[in-house]
Motif scaffolding. Structure first.
Motif, PDB file in Angstrom:
ATOM      1  N   ILE A  87       0.829  -1.197   0.000  1.00 47.81           N
ATOM      2  CA  ILE A  87       0.000   0.000   0.000  1.00 47.81           C
ATOM      3  C   ILE A  87       0.874   1.262   0.000  1.00 47.81           C
ATOM      4  N   TRP A  88       0.632   2.133  -0.989  1.00 45.76           N
ATOM      5  CA  TRP A  88       1.273   3.449  -0.990  1.00 45.76           C
ATOM      6  C   TRP A  88       0.511   4.327  -0.004  1.00 45.76           C
ATOM      7  N   ARG A  89       1.219   5.046   0.837  1.00 45.07           N
ATOM      8  CA  ARG A  89       0.571   5.964   1.775  1.00 45.07           C
ATOM      9  C   ARG A  89       1.306   7.296   1.790  1.00 45.07           C
ATOM     10  N   HIS A  90       0.581   8.316   2.168  1.00 46.78           N
ATOM     11  CA  HIS A  90       1.095   9.680   2.170  1.00 46.78           C
ATOM     12  C   HIS A  90       1.647  10.018   3.545  1.00 46.78           C
ATOM     13  N   GLU A  91       2.818  10.613   3.596  1.00 46.45           N
ATOM     14  CA  GLU A  91       3.429  11.052   4.848  1.00 46.45           C
ATOM     15  C   GLU A  91       3.719  12.549   4.748  1.00 46.45           C
ATOM     16  N   GLN A  92       3.552  13.259   5.858  1.00 49.35           N
ATOM     17  CA  GLN A  92       3.878  14.683   5.924  1.00 49.35           C
ATOM     18  C   GLN A  92       4.609  14.960   7.229  1.00 49.35           C
ATOM     19  N   PHE A  93       5.596  15.851   7.151  1.00 47.69           N
ATOM     20  CA  PHE A  93       6.344  16.262   8.331  1.00 47.69           C
ATOM     21  C   PHE A  93       6.508  17.770   8.309  1.00 47.69           C
ATOM     22  N   VAL A  94       6.292  18.406   9.449  1.00 46.46           N
ATOM     23  CA  VAL A  94       6.539  19.837   9.576  1.00 46.46           C
ATOM     24  C   VAL A  94       8.020  20.022   9.888  1.00 46.46           C
ATOM     25  N   ILE A  95       8.653  20.910   9.141  1.00 48.31           N
ATOM     26  CA  ILE A  95      10.051  21.262   9.385  1.00 48.31           C
ATOM     27  C   ILE A  95      10.041  22.581  10.144  1.00 48.31           C
ATOM     28  N   LYS A  96      10.534  22.571  11.361  1.00 42.40           N
ATOM     29  CA  LYS A  96      10.495  23.756  12.211  1.00 42.40           C
ATOM     30  C   LYS A  96      11.292  24.908  11.606  1.00 42.40           C
ATOM     31  N   THR A  97      10.949  26.108  12.017  1.00 43.38           N
ATOM     32  CA  THR A  97      11.688  27.310  11.635  1.00 43.38           C
ATOM     33  C   THR A  97      13.151  27.157  12.064  1.00 43.38           C
ATOM     34  N   ASN A  98      14.063  27.751  11.331  1.00 38.86           N
ATOM     35  CA  ASN A  98      15.513  27.756  11.611  1.00 38.86           C
ATOM     36  C   ASN A  98      16.190  26.409  11.357  1.00 38.86           C
ATOM     37  N   ILE A  99      15.617  25.598  10.470  1.00 43.34           N
ATOM     38  CA  ILE A  99      16.286  24.365  10.046  1.00 43.34           C
ATOM     39  C   ILE A  99      16.718  24.479   8.584  1.00 43.34           C
ATOM     40  N   LEU A 100      15.834  24.949   7.710  1.00 41.99           N
ATOM     41  CA  LEU A 100      16.158  25.070   6.284  1.00 41.99           C
ATOM     42  C   LEU A 100      16.938  26.342   5.999  1.00 41.99           C
ATOM     43  N   ASN A 101      17.783  26.276   4.987  1.00 41.25           N
ATOM     44  CA  ASN A 101      18.586  27.411   4.553  1.00 41.25           C
ATOM     45  C   ASN A 101      17.776  28.273   3.582  1.00 41.25           C
ATOM     46  N   SER A 102      17.805  29.580   3.776  1.00 40.25           N
ATOM     47  CA  SER A 102      17.039  30.471   2.899  1.00 40.25           C
ATOM     48  C   SER A 102      17.803  30.857   1.638  1.00 40.25           C
ATOM     49  N   GLY A 103      19.093  30.640   1.608  1.00 38.34           N
ATOM     50  CA  GLY A 103      19.879  30.970   0.420  1.00 38.34           C
ATOM     51  C   GLY A 103      19.833  29.866  -0.608  1.00 38.34           C
ATOM     52  N   SER A 104      19.985  30.223  -1.870  1.00 37.75           N
ATOM     53  CA  SER A 104      19.948  29.200  -2.917  1.00 37.75           C
ATOM     54  C   SER A 104      21.341  28.680  -3.267  1.00 37.75           C
ATOM     55  N   SER A 105      22.382  29.287  -2.718  1.00 40.50           N
ATOM     56  CA  SER A 105      23.734  28.863  -3.072  1.00 40.50           C
ATOM     57  C   SER A 105      24.199  27.638  -2.281  1.00 40.50           C
ATOM     58  N   GLN A 106      23.611  27.395  -1.111  1.00 45.53           N
ATOM     59  CA  GLN A 106      23.988  26.235  -0.311  1.00 45.53           C
ATOM     60  C   GLN A 106      22.748  25.395  -0.054  1.00 45.53           C
ATOM     61  N   ALA A 107      22.821  24.141  -0.422  1.00 46.63           N
ATOM     62  CA  ALA A 107      21.646  23.266  -0.371  1.00 46.63           C
ATOM     63  C   ALA A 107      21.382  22.715   1.019  1.00 46.63           C
ATOM     64  N   ASN A 108      20.124  22.388   1.264  1.00 43.71           N
ATOM     65  CA  ASN A 108      19.709  21.562   2.391  1.00 43.71           C
ATOM     66  C   ASN A 108      19.879  20.110   1.942  1.00 43.71           C
ATOM     67  N   THR A 109      19.841  19.182   2.881  1.00 41.04           N
ATOM     68  CA  THR A 109      19.918  17.773   2.529  1.00 41.04           C
ATOM     69  C   THR A 109      18.841  17.003   3.288  1.00 41.04           C
ATOM     70  N   LEU A 110      18.048  16.227   2.550  1.00 43.32           N
ATOM     71  CA  LEU A 110      17.066  15.325   3.143  1.00 43.32           C
ATOM     72  C   LEU A 110      17.734  13.976   3.349  1.00 43.32           C
ATOM     73  N   ILE A 111      17.561  13.402   4.535  1.00 43.86           N
ATOM     74  CA  ILE A 111      18.127  12.097   4.849  1.00 43.86           C
ATOM     75  C   ILE A 111      17.013  11.201   5.383  1.00 43.86           C
ATOM     76  N   ILE A 112      16.802  10.057   4.738  1.00 40.45           N
ATOM     77  CA  ILE A 112      15.859   9.059   5.228  1.00 40.45           C
ATOM     78  C   ILE A 112      16.646   7.770   5.428  1.00 40.45           C
ATOM     79  N   GLY A 113      16.698   7.309   6.679  1.00 41.83           N
ATOM     80  CA  GLY A 113      17.565   6.203   7.039  1.00 41.83           C
ATOM     81  C   GLY A 113      17.010   4.831   6.746  1.00 41.83           C
ATOM     82  N   ARG A 114      17.923   3.859   6.763  1.00 37.26           N
ATOM     83  CA  ARG A 114      17.553   2.462   6.559  1.00 37.26           C
ATOM     84  C   ARG A 114      17.012   1.864   7.861  1.00 37.26           C
ATOM     85  N   VAL A 115      16.304   0.746   7.721  1.00 36.65           N
ATOM     86  CA  VAL A 115      15.703   0.050   8.855  1.00 36.65           C
ATOM     87  C   VAL A 115      16.174  -1.396   8.831  1.00 36.65           C
TER      88      VAL A 115
END
Length: 142
Positions: A87-115
């Motif tokens: 079954i495909w299911r939808h997941e959503q997560f709120v990312i708190k303020t002061n975690i993501l970078n507002s500049g476009s020159s340096q990227a954020n990185t999403l990490i989803i770990g193994r189980v």
């Protein structure tokens, strides 16, 4: 004051953004590590959204690292397992303020770990699961 929003589709390449060819997290591809930009981000929380299937044994860690966090990984939540791996299911997560970078020159990185797998053995150390349609929605400066 007008409120503007933007989004970014987080993908490795265009071949991994559809139902037939999702990202697989586990033994073959390892953990999911994808850079993404949120240029123009306003000082506000953001929303991470994606589809997942196949996670059956334990929860998977979801984290973000960015220049704003000193490139430290900040856990934003966990994907919980379900018994039906098809079954495909939808997941959503709120990312708190002061975690993501507002500049476009340096990227954020999403990490989803193994189980870890229920019955580990040669070539089967992790519970493989699929992820697709990863999108980050964020408030943009007016």
């Amino acid at each position: 004051m007008p409120v503007l929003s933007d989004f970014t589709v987080i993908q490795r390449d265009s071949d991994h953004e559809n139902f037939d060819n999702p990202f697989t997290v586990g033994d073959t591809d390892g953990k999911l590590v994808l850079p993404f930009n949120t240029g123009g981000l306003h000082h506000a929380p953001a929303l991470l959204s994606f589809m997942v299937r196949g996670l059956t044994t334990s929860s998977a860690r979801v984290a973000i690292k960015s220049p704003t966090t000193g490139n430290n990984e900040i856990q934003i939540g966990r994907i919980q397992p379900i018994s039906d791996a098809n079954i495909w299911r939808h997941e959503q997560f709120v990312i708190k303020t002061n975690i993501l970078n507002s500049g476009s020159s340096q990227a954020n990185t999403l990490i989803i770990g193994r189980v870890d797998a229920d019955s580990p053995g040669p070539g089967n150390l992790f519970d493989d699961f699929d992820i697709r349609d990863i999108v980050c929605f964020f408030h943009q400066e007016a």
